[in-house]
Design an enzyme around this catalytic site. Structure first.
Site, PDB file in Angstrom:
ATOM      1  CD1 TRP A 119      35.648  41.493  48.695  1.00  0.00           C
ATOM      2  CD2 TRP A 119      37.570  40.508  48.155  1.00  0.00           C
ATOM      3  NE1 TRP A 119      36.506  41.670  49.757  1.00  0.00           N
ATOM      4  CE2 TRP A 119      37.710  41.070  49.447  1.00  0.00           C
ATOM      5  CE3 TRP A 119      38.662  39.835  47.605  1.00  0.00           C
ATOM      6  CZ2 TRP A 119      38.876  40.986  50.195  1.00  0.00           C
ATOM      7  CZ3 TRP A 119      39.834  39.760  48.358  1.00  0.00           C
ATOM      8  CH2 TRP A 119      39.931  40.324  49.634  1.00  0.00           C
ATOM      9  CG  ASP A 120      34.067  37.473  51.104  1.00  0.00           C
ATOM     10  OD1 ASP A 120      34.318  38.600  50.636  1.00  0.00           O
ATOM     11  OD2 ASP A 120      33.648  37.303  52.253  1.00  0.00           O
TER      12      ASP A 120
ATOM     13  CD  GLU B 105      36.095  45.881  54.820  1.00  0.00           C
ATOM     14  OE1 GLU B 105      35.581  45.543  53.743  1.00  0.00           O
ATOM     15  OE2 GLU B 105      35.671  45.513  55.939  1.00  0.00           O
TER      16      GLU B 105
ATOM     17  CE  LYS C  21      37.022  43.749  59.164  1.00  0.00           C
ATOM     18  NZ  LYS C  21      35.858  44.325  58.470  1.00  0.00           N
ATOM     19  CD  GLN C  22      40.133  41.649  54.928  1.00  0.00           C
ATOM     20  OE1 GLN C  22      39.111  42.100  55.418  1.00  0.00           O
ATOM     21  NE2 GLN C  22      40.116  40.887  53.851  1.00  0.00           N
TER      22      GLN C  22
END
Length: 762
Positions: A355-356, A486, A598-599
């Site tokens: 999906w990046d 994640e 994580k992000q």
């Protein structure tokens, strides 16, 4: 972190050989041309730490998934862009001793990537175990002007005495991937030929991609061209060996010209002809002429996509490195190809699509390339719609519901981690958002009619079946998901996932209403073909109106998911430095129970849907989540940079820009040796253009809200928007906007409406 890459505005340079970091350098100095590429392996033999990597875009193998136990719906394979043909190889014997830097005393060494011209250089002097001192100069290119070809020039000089030199140049097809799940071999030999050029033909198991590599060697001794050498062939191997007696100070130069073509792009009966034609086009030119063609091709790329920074060489080098890698990974010439997270720089993630692409890369290509490049990225997903419907069917969804894969190369899901395969369904939303983003930027509403709406309906049908009605809450909920963060698995009501599902349903209903007005007949045909039921639209609207979106009213923030506040909220700043990155020091159980992110997760949604929130809401969420975020995903810092810039947190915006820009060059997360983080490199561009320059599209008009970091003198970039090319230059006390097209454009710049006349009129 590593900090040995020398700061330079147009070059990536290491000035000594560090054997312990060689795989890191192999990643950093990787080159490619959108059709193929390679890690910066040495041409000569090297017995030290190295990871061979030579890849062809779209040529893959379905490596059988390796799991402890099987689950219904689990992907049967993990697709990998595999090692293709090792074409750069040179076996060099000097008085019978193999040239191998791992066995030499290295006197001097430099590796240099010229990003302006797209050429990789390496020079070194070394003393061999037999006492011979040699000097090597190597140049290598993957041609941007002829994307199925590459070349190298390798010059060896004996310095301290006469020597007998043997150079064997070869093609080796007996290559493997280090990450093969069952040590499986991916290729079968088809043919080897040494009559004229060196030719190697092989085919992938299962997927039956046929590849033909055709190599021509040209050798000079003391400037005089040599006749053909001794040729030999074996299974998976063809080589040519030349011999010379060199006096001290004399040199031997080997030039290798290669064409690599595949059945992905040519019929089987035309493969040889295609390879011959491509090879002739480059072998008929001198190496200097090839470098000139390469430089000209890159100049056209840089003219549109360069960002110039004055006053900060580290930042300038970093942004150009990221732009360079993006452009040599994907050129947009083939809608069947996409952007792998590692590009042509390593094996991790399989070299396939995440999906990046839609979330991070699309805006870069929208603003720096012709619209067809971004359109091809969307067409890639449109072409895989039927597979997305099949993927959803494997998980129990029906009636045209589409779940796009987390990882794919041919439309099928092939991720090898079950919690991501089944739970990280927010990827569907990113694909829908990319359609919206493309249309609002290009005004290509025709795409919605011909392609986009069909994708949106499939995705919306999935969301409508994935939610369920909670009697307790009297709202729709989404259970058992993983959001962008994640470090949280199998959670209920991830805010970002719920939010983007609602947005998708609302946007799809809006597009249907638009099409009803603009293209009623075309809409009727589409809905009939898709067996669209009368009850679908009212159901979607009911979900939009009644979706549960968790929040904490006391703090005034959206909750990442149910139960997030049950965690012990200890800021990242209080963690000992020695436990970072967490994924290399903590157990997975400990990470999942922690508050660490994580992000960007909630902040990812705020970035996408910024216009739905007032500044105070954005600030509260940023101030709550940023201190808990470890940024151990490469996709995280750029989102934080953009939001920090909007909030006037200029120092934090700059800090996050450097982190995303130099993520690989300085190896922030200690994982660059696996390959570069290609898709996150688009985030570097976003951090400047959408962060520092504040570029947005609102109501069909470009807006800019700029600031400049304190230590920069200026920054400048080009953007293309609906047929207009703009040049933006921002300095400490002024700005400049140029219209490089032939039509005027109205923009909002720092709150002021500006009518920018074409430059040629002034």
């Amino acid at each position: 972190m590593k900090n040995y890459i020398i700061h330079d505005p147009w070059h990536i340079i290491e000035d000594q050989f560090r054997a312990e970091h060689n795989e890191f350098s192999e990643s950093i100095f990787s080159i490619g041309n959108g059709r193929m590429g390679q890690r910066a392996n040495f041409e000569e033999a090297y017995s030290g730490k190295t990871m061979q990597g030579s890849y062809l875009a779209g040529v893959y193998y379905p490596d059988k998934t390796r799991v402890g136990w099987w689950k219904n719906g689990y992907p049967e394979y993990f697709a990998k862009v595999i090692n293709a043909v090792q074409w750069i190889g040179l076996d060099i014997q000097i008085d019978g001793t193999t040239l191998d830097l791992a066995q030499c005393e290295i006197i001097s060494f430099e590796r240099r990537l010229d990003m302006k011209a797209g050429v990789l250089y390496r020079t070194f002097r070394a003393k061999m175990p037999n006492g011979k001192e040699v000097e090597i100069t190597a140049k290598r290119m993957y041609h941007l002007f002829q994307s199925d070809t590459a070349s190298l020039q390798y010059t060896l000089r004996v310095l301290n005495s006469d020597a007998d030199v043997a150079v064997r140049s070869y093609l080796d097809g007996d290559v493997v991937n280090r990450d093969s799940n069952y040590d499986e071999r991916f290729w079968v030999p088809i043919a080897e030929d040494i009559q004229d050029d060196l030719v190697l033909v092989k085919e992938t198991r299962k997927t039956t991609f046929r590849v033909e590599a055709r190599l021509r060697n040209v050798c000079y001794v003391g400037g005089t061209a040599q006749s053909s050498g001794i040729k030999r062939k074996e299974q998976f191997y063809v080589g040519e060996e030349l011999h010379a007696h060199l006096k001290a100070g004399e040199s031997i130069r080997m030039e290798k010209y290669v064409a690599m073509v595949s059945s992905l792009n040519h019929p089987l009966d035309k493969l040889t002809e295609a390879a011959q034609n491509s090879l002739e086009k480059i072998a008929s030119k001198s190496y200097d002429e090839l470098i000139q063609l390469q430089t000209e091709a890159w100049a056209r790329i840089w003219e549109e996509s360069d960002i110039q920074i004055e006053g900060d060489v580290a930042a300038q080098q970093a942004i150009r490195f990221n732009i360079f890698q993006l452009n040599q990974t994907y050129t947009g010439e083939d809608a069947r190809l996409n952007i792998g997270p590692k590009g042509f720089t390593g094996e991790k993630y399989g070299g396939v699509t995440y999906w990046d692409t839609e979330a991070y890369c699309l805006p870069f290509y929208l603003a720096t390339q012709e619209p067809k490049v971004a359109r091809n990225l969307l067409l890639y997903r449109y072409q895989h719609l039927e597979k997305a419907i099949e993927n959803a069917g494997k998980l129990g969804f029906s009636d045209g519901a589409a779940l796009y894969p987390m990882v794919t190369i041919n439309g099928e899901e092939c991720h090898n981690e079950w919690e991501i395969t089944f739970e990280e369904i927010h990827r569907n939303g990113a694909i829908a958002f990319a359609i919206y983003n493309y249309v609002r930027y290009t005004d290509d509403s025709e795409y919605l009619s011909t392609h986009g709406l069909e994708v949106l309906i499939g995705i919306s049908r999935f969301w409508a079946q994935r939610v369920n009605w909670s009697e307790q809450k009297q709202q729709y909920v989404m259970l058992g998901v993983t959001g962008p963060n994640e470090y949280e698995n199998n959670v209920n009501n991830n805010w970002y996932t719920n939010k983007i599902a609602v947005w998708c349903l609302r946007y799809t209903l809006k597009v249907i209403a638009q099409e009803q007005t603009l293209h009623e007949d075309r809409l009727y045909e589409l809905l009939s073909r898709l067996d669209f039921k009368a009850e679908e639209s009212p159901l979607w609207q009911h979900i939009v109106d009644n979706m549960y979106l968790p929040e904490d009213s006391g703090r005034g923030v959206f909750l990442q998911q149910d139960g997030f506040l049950d965690k012990e909220l200890i800021p990242v700043a209080e963690l000992p430095a020695g436990v970072r990155p967490l994924n290399q020091h903590w157990s997975w159980d400990r990470i999942l129970r922690s508050c660490y992110i994580k992000q960007a997760d909630v902040l990812q949604g705020i970035y996408f849907f910024e216009d739905e929130f007032d500044t105070n809401t954005i600030r509260r969420n940023y101030d709550f989540y940023e201190p808990l975020t470890v940024h151990e995903s490469s996709l995280s810092p750029c989102v934080h940079a953009i939001i920090a810039a909007k909030l006037g947190k200029e120092d934090k915006a700059y800090e996050f820009y450097l982190r995303t820009a130099r993520l690989d060059l300085d190896d922030y997360n200690n994982d660059t040796e696996d390959g570069l983080h290609i898709t996150s490199m688009a985030g570097t561009w976003l951090a400047i253009v959408e962060g520092f320059a504040g570029m947005r599209v609102r109501d069909g008009q470009l807006h800019f809200q700029t600031f400049i970091p304190k230590n920069w003198q200026s920054y400048a970039f080009h953007v293309q928007y609906r047929g207009t090319k703009l040049y933006i230059n921002v300095s400490q006390d002024d700005f400049e906007v140029k219209n490089l097209s032939d039509t005027e454009i109205s923009i909002i710049f720092n709150g002021e409406q500006l009518l920018i006349e074409p430059e040629w009129k002034s």
